[in-house]
Design a protein around this motif. Structure first.
Motif, mmCIF file in Angstrom:
data_model
loop_
_atom_site.group_PDB
_atom_site.id
_atom_site.type_symbol
_atom_site.label_atom_id
_atom_site.label_comp_id
_atom_site.label_asym_id
_atom_site.label_seq_id
_atom_site.Cartn_x
_atom_site.Cartn_y
_atom_site.Cartn_z
ATOM 1 N N THR A 157 4.716 3.794 5.710
ATOM 2 C CA THR A 157 4.749 2.371 5.334
ATOM 3 C C THR A 157 6.070 1.981 4.683
ATOM 4 O O THR A 157 6.468 0.821 4.750
ATOM 5 C CB THR A 157 3.616 2.045 4.346
ATOM 6 N N GLY A 158 6.738 2.924 4.023
ATOM 7 C CA GLY A 158 7.996 2.609 3.358
ATOM 8 C C GLY A 158 7.770 1.961 2.004
ATOM 9 O O GLY A 158 6.667 1.548 1.668
ATOM 10 N N LEU A 159 8.824 1.897 1.223
ATOM 11 C CA LEU A 159 8.742 1.287 -0.106
ATOM 12 C C LEU A 159 8.663 -0.237 0.017
ATOM 13 O O LEU A 159 8.009 -0.911 -0.768
ATOM 14 C CB LEU A 159 9.999 1.623 -0.913
ATOM 15 N N LYS A 160 9.344 -0.751 0.995
ATOM 16 C CA LYS A 160 9.558 -2.190 1.135
ATOM 17 C C LYS A 160 8.241 -2.965 1.256
ATOM 18 O O LYS A 160 7.370 -2.596 2.063
ATOM 19 C CB LYS A 160 10.398 -2.427 2.388
ATOM 20 N N ALA A 161 8.127 -4.023 0.464
ATOM 21 C CA ALA A 161 6.945 -4.872 0.540
ATOM 22 C C ALA A 161 6.966 -5.657 1.849
ATOM 23 O O ALA A 161 8.029 -5.956 2.376
ATOM 24 C CB ALA A 161 6.928 -5.834 -0.649
ATOM 25 N N ARG A 162 5.761 -5.950 2.351
ATOM 26 C CA ARG A 162 5.658 -6.698 3.614
ATOM 27 C C ARG A 162 5.493 -8.190 3.332
ATOM 28 O O ARG A 162 4.764 -8.559 2.447
ATOM 29 C CB ARG A 162 4.428 -6.214 4.398
ATOM 30 N N LEU B 257 3.628 7.217 2.477
ATOM 31 C CA LEU B 257 4.816 6.549 1.946
ATOM 32 C C LEU B 257 5.921 6.509 3.006
ATOM 33 O O LEU B 257 6.581 5.477 3.203
ATOM 34 C CB LEU B 257 5.300 7.305 0.702
#
Lengths: 198, 198
Positions: free
Chosen positions: B193-198, B190
């Motif tokens: 990659t982060g929460l943010k959608a790609r 997490l």
DNA sequence: ACCTGAACACCGTTCAAGT
DNA sequence: ACCTGAACACCGTTCAAGT
């Protein structure tokens, strides 16, 4: 169940509490709240009992251990946090709303020194008092997370349990770093954008 | 300064320790290590002294408080962690290497129950014993981070201090959730990659 | 049914006496 | 110079006696 109902009825027998018992319960809760705010959750329980004008035994009768007392105080303050989540559920940017709410959770945990630690430890102990706090929090967070995911701004494979664990952990790190007021924001931003380069 | 030098010389006077003092120091350190491993860092200090065959006063003479003892034990085990960072500095994928090392830090913190908490708290207290542990760790992490950033796989605006705070926080969350062995990996993923959608 | 607080247990820390 | 452990302080918890 509202906080009033929890105060007015005995948890075990489900019968109404005697008037003096109820008054003592409320006094203890109020004194615990101010004591936790002023001195953190490690404050001597005897102090709380004395300020509430009851014997230490009475404190233990109502709250079998420190975690139970912390949980009861925290439970009484959940409303503000849940109200904020309902507010943010109607905010224009779902992703921003999620982050703002996580920030609110961290700030709230910071009101008592030691609360976030107790919260993390309670998960391992399986404390009933703190579990009943985390359930509504998880539900509120889940609604905000799902909304952000449906809007396409947050990855679909993120689970609320993990996100709350991470948020609690950040709250603890923040609490231990009083000299760095921007830490919460920086760690939340890091959680949002991730390490990975775009 | 090596661990041997720290054991052989008195920290304050910088003079060689008497032979019996040095032996006691080493015995206390060894018993503390096993006691921390078996019962966590909250174990009674009196037990450690008894097992080491010395009086409790001797323990306090060598280690003025619990944090100092934890720090000394941890310092003696840093070598393995630093060796791993040098190994990973030559790994083919810089970003993978960074994540693997953070995982190693988390695993190492998990060897003693209570270590990561002590570590987080020590930062606030400004404990000299634990600060001298975090410095080489930060340096090792910084090297791996910079390498991953120069390879273009990690964002340039990430700072090692924040990353280590977050890693410590994750270590603590993991420690408090013994029933969930996959948590460390999930939270690290997490973070990556982060929460943010790609 | 509930309250009280003395009493107990435990643990961290110090320090006077000893080697 | 260092070690020892009795002594002190403190705090969480219990429970017999009282209302």
């Amino acid at each position: 169940m509202t906080a009033e109902a929890a105060q007015g009825y005995d948890v075990r027998s489900a019968r109404p509490k005697r008037a003096d018992a109820r008054r003592n319960y409320e006094r203890l809760l109020a004194e615990a709240r101010t004591a936790f705010t002023e001195h953190g959750t490690d404050v001597a329980l005897e102090d709380i009992a004395r300020r509430a004008g009851v014997g230490i035994g009475t404190l233990y009768r109502h709250f079998p251990n420190r975690t139970a007392l912390i949980g009861a105080v925290f439970y009484g303050e959940l409303d503000a946090l849940l109200a904020r989540s309902r507010e943010l559920a109607r905010a224009p940017q779902p992703c921003r709303a999620l982050i703002d709410w996580l920030r609110a959770v961290i700030d709230h945990a910071g009101t008592y020194r030691g609360l976030s630690r107790a919260f993390l430890c309670a998960a391992a102990e399986g404390s009933a008092e703190l579990t009943r706090c985390s359930e509504p929090i998880h539900r509120a967070g889940s609604a905000l997370l799902t909304r952000a995911q449906q809007a396409g701004s947050v990855r679909a494979d993120v689970e609320i349990a993990d996100l709350m664990q991470l948020t609690n952990a950040i709250a603890l790190a923040v609490e231990q770093s009083p000299g760095d007021p921007g830490l919460a924001d920086r760690l939340l931003t890091l959680t949002f954008t991730g390490l990975k380069a775009r």
